[in-house]
Design a protein around this motif. Structure first.
Motif, PDB file in Angstrom:
ATOM      1  N   ILE A   1      64.954 -95.392  87.467  1.00 12.00           N
ATOM      2  CA  ILE A   1      64.462 -95.353  86.096  1.00 12.00           C
ATOM      3  C   ILE A   1      65.469 -93.736  86.211  1.00 12.00           C
ATOM      4  CG2 ILE A   1      62.520 -96.186  85.364  1.00 12.00           C
ATOM      5  CD1 ILE A   1      60.878 -93.280  85.258  1.00 12.00           C
ATOM      6  N   GLY A   2      65.874 -93.385  87.084  1.00 12.06           N
ATOM      7  CA  GLY A   2      65.720 -91.495  86.700  1.00 12.06           C
ATOM      8  C   GLY A   2      67.443 -91.451  85.910  1.00 12.06           C
ATOM      9  N   GLY A   3      68.451 -92.419  86.468  1.00 12.51           N
ATOM     10  CA  GLY A   3      69.630 -92.600  85.542  1.00 12.51           C
ATOM     11  C   GLY A   3      69.275 -93.129  83.931  1.00 12.51           C
ATOM     12  N   ILE A   4      68.759 -92.762  83.415  1.00 10.31           N
ATOM     13  CA  ILE A   4      68.472 -93.640  82.350  1.00 10.31           C
ATOM     14  C   ILE A   4      68.959 -91.926  81.064  1.00 10.31           C
ATOM     15  CG2 ILE A   4      66.815 -94.010  79.733  1.00 10.31           C
ATOM     16  CD1 ILE A   4      64.974 -95.871  82.197  1.00 10.31           C
TER      17      ILE A   4
ATOM     18  N   PRO B   1      53.261 -84.969  91.391  1.00 12.50           N
ATOM     19  CA  PRO B   1      54.780 -84.159  90.607  1.00 12.50           C
ATOM     20  C   PRO B   1      55.819 -85.142  89.888  1.00 12.50           C
ATOM     21  CG  PRO B   1      53.967 -83.985  93.080  1.00 12.50           C
ATOM     22  CD  PRO B   1      53.911 -85.519  92.834  1.00 12.50           C
ATOM     23  N   GLY B   2      56.051 -86.829  90.233  1.00 18.84           N
ATOM     24  CA  GLY B   2      56.469 -88.113  89.251  1.00 18.84           C
ATOM     25  C   GLY B   2      55.818 -88.258  87.726  1.00 18.84           C
ATOM     26  N   ILE B   3      55.038 -87.920  87.464  1.00 19.74           N
ATOM     27  CA  ILE B   3      54.443 -88.108  86.380  1.00 19.74           C
ATOM     28  C   ILE B   3      55.286 -87.670  84.987  1.00 19.74           C
ATOM     29  CG2 ILE B   3      51.793 -88.382  85.205  1.00 19.74           C
ATOM     30  CD1 ILE B   3      50.173 -88.293  87.916  1.00 19.74           C
ATOM     31  N   PRO B   4      55.456 -86.744  84.918  1.00 25.04           N
ATOM     32  CA  PRO B   4      55.040 -86.190  84.121  1.00 25.04           C
ATOM     33  C   PRO B   4      57.073 -86.752  83.403  1.00 25.04           C
ATOM     34  CG  PRO B   4      54.893 -83.962  85.414  1.00 25.04           C
ATOM     35  CD  PRO B   4      55.021 -85.533  85.887  1.00 25.04           C
ATOM     36  N   ILE B   5      57.714 -86.779  84.737  1.00 23.17           N
ATOM     37  CA  ILE B   5      59.217 -86.793  84.450  1.00 23.17           C
ATOM     38  C   ILE B   5      58.900 -88.875  83.931  1.00 23.17           C
ATOM     39  CG2 ILE B   5      61.235 -87.419  85.837  1.00 23.17           C
ATOM     40  CD1 ILE B   5      60.856 -85.526  87.701  1.00 23.17           C
ATOM     41  N   VAL B   6      58.372 -89.506  84.493  1.00 24.47           N
ATOM     42  CA  VAL B   6      58.807 -90.957  84.104  1.00 24.47           C
ATOM     43  C   VAL B   6      57.801 -90.928  82.405  1.00 24.47           C
ATOM     44  CG1 VAL B   6      57.393 -93.202  84.335  1.00 24.47           C
ATOM     45  CG2 VAL B   6      57.392 -91.556  85.837  1.00 24.47           C
ATOM     46  N   ARG B   7      57.226 -90.182  82.378  1.00 23.99           N
ATOM     47  CA  ARG B   7      56.758 -90.082  80.900  1.00 23.99           C
ATOM     48  C   ARG B   7      57.719 -89.623  79.969  1.00 23.99           C
ATOM     49  NH1 ARG B   7      49.701 -88.041  81.397  1.00 23.99           N
ATOM     50  NH2 ARG B   7      48.998 -90.155  81.980  1.00 23.99           N
ATOM     51  N   LYS B   8      58.100 -88.911  80.614  1.00 23.83           N
ATOM     52  CA  LYS B   8      59.473 -87.760  80.058  1.00 23.83           C
ATOM     53  C   LYS B   8      60.031 -89.209  79.483  1.00 23.83           C
ATOM     54  CE  LYS B   8      63.116 -85.192  79.636  1.00 23.83           C
ATOM     55  NZ  LYS B   8      63.883 -84.171  80.216  1.00 23.83           N
ATOM     56  N   ILE B   9      61.259 -89.958  80.412  1.00 26.79           N
ATOM     57  CA  ILE B   9      61.887 -91.052  80.469  1.00 26.79           C
ATOM     58  C   ILE B   9      61.446 -92.485  79.151  1.00 26.79           C
ATOM     59  CG2 ILE B   9      63.414 -92.199  81.775  1.00 26.79           C
ATOM     60  CD1 ILE B   9      63.163 -90.566  83.899  1.00 26.79           C
TER      61      ILE B   9
END
Ligand SMILES: [Zn+2]
Length: 310
Positions: free
Chosen positions: A121-124, A166-174
């Motif tokens: 999902i990093g490319g969204i 550590p990945g949780i905030p990134i997932v939630r933001k996206i």
């Protein structure tokens, strides 16, 4: 153009009947040595011996990020979006590959997310939080969405319970950023009349694999059930990347057996580029058989003897 970018992007075209399938490279991730990410807890000399048996490098581990795109009439369906800007060292090449295959980010109409790990999902979003695919609608399994977005994600069944946090905030933001354009579905649903989704839990709770069907042709993407041919030969050795280690092993064994029994043509997010091949079994041990093809950019399935042969 940057020489490095030129070197690391690429695509494969798989023409079907109604559909055109593409595998786009997002580059790869390099994570040093295999352990402890793969085969946690297995003695190193045993792992190195198995790597040598499989003619895999025994001193470093890297894996490609292979992204599927399906063109169906006027719909351009992308499945996952790669790392985006999070790993510019080796990955984040999807847009170059998309372009090379003749598409633009604006032309993408639909994006199916197989699960919410960063390399999918990093490319969204761009680094400035802009939507990279401004016209796309998004789809994710309800179970996956709820795992990340409702309450505290539980990593206790992982071999590295702290590693996922550590990945949780990134997932939630996206996922929050695309919420108004996001549809959830049930694992097992058919999407776009050509993609049969299937639950493959363990890697994440709502992780899906899927089969693309077009008449007598089909290809099954096993996504993150496997991250190396090492885990095909030794599915029980598992990976720290699985949020539920034991369920991951169970799913891996089941998928491998089914693919072997049915001579399924498979594609994978992280098996060696372009991640297309078969599962064979010799003396009760599974092996990876890469799909043979002779054109640098095209795989012709219409001459494929094994498709739906069983
Ligand atoms: Zn992945």
């Amino acid at each position: 153009m940057d020489h490095k970018l030129k070197r690391e992007h690429g695509f494969i075209h798989i023409p079907c009947h109604e559909l055109d399938i593409f595998i786009l490279s997002d580059g790869y991730f390099g994570v040093g040595y295999h352990q402890p990410i793969l085969a946690p807890g297995i003695p190193q000399d045993i792992v190195k011996g198995e790597l040598r048996n499989l003619y895999l490098p025994d001193s470093y581990y890297e894996a490609p990020i292979n992204v599927m795109l399906i063109k169906k009439d006027d719909r351009i369906i992308l499945i996952d979006t790669g790392e985006g800007f999070y790993d510019e060292e080796n990955a984040g090449q999807l847009l170059h590959s998309l372009n090379a295959a003749g598409f633009t980010p604006e032309s993408v109409t639909d994006i199916l997310l197989t699960h919410a790990h960063r390399d999918h999902i990093g490319g969204i979003l761009s680094q400035n939080d802009d939507n990279v695919f401004p016209n796309a609608r998004y789809y994710i399994s309800r179970k996956e969405f709820e795992f990340w977005m409702t309450g505290e994600p539980d990593f206790q069944k992982s071999k590295n319970p702290e590693g996922g946090k550590p990945g949780i905030p990134i997932v939630r933001k996206i996922l929050s950023a695309i919420n108004s354009r996001l549809t959830t579905f049930e694992m097992g649903d058919v999407l776009f009349s050509c993609i049969q989704t299937q639950a493959a839990p363990g890697h994440t709770p709502g992780h899906i694999i899927y089969t693309v069907n077009d008449g007598d042709l089909s290809i099954t993407n096993i996504v993150d059930v496997l991250h190396s041919p090492l885990l095909i030969a030794r599915p029980d050795w598992g990976t720290q990347w699985d949020i539920d280690f034991e369920t991951g092993v169970e799913t891996r064994r089941k998928v491998l057996e089914n693919c072997y029994q049915n001579r399924t043509l498979i594609c994978s997010a992280h098996l060696p580029w372009p991640g297309i091949g078969y599962i064979n079994k010799v003396n009760d041990e599974f092996h990876w058989i890469p799909k043979v093809y002779n054109h640098p950019f095209v795989i012709n399935l219409k001459t494929e003897p094994a498709i739906k042969a069983v």
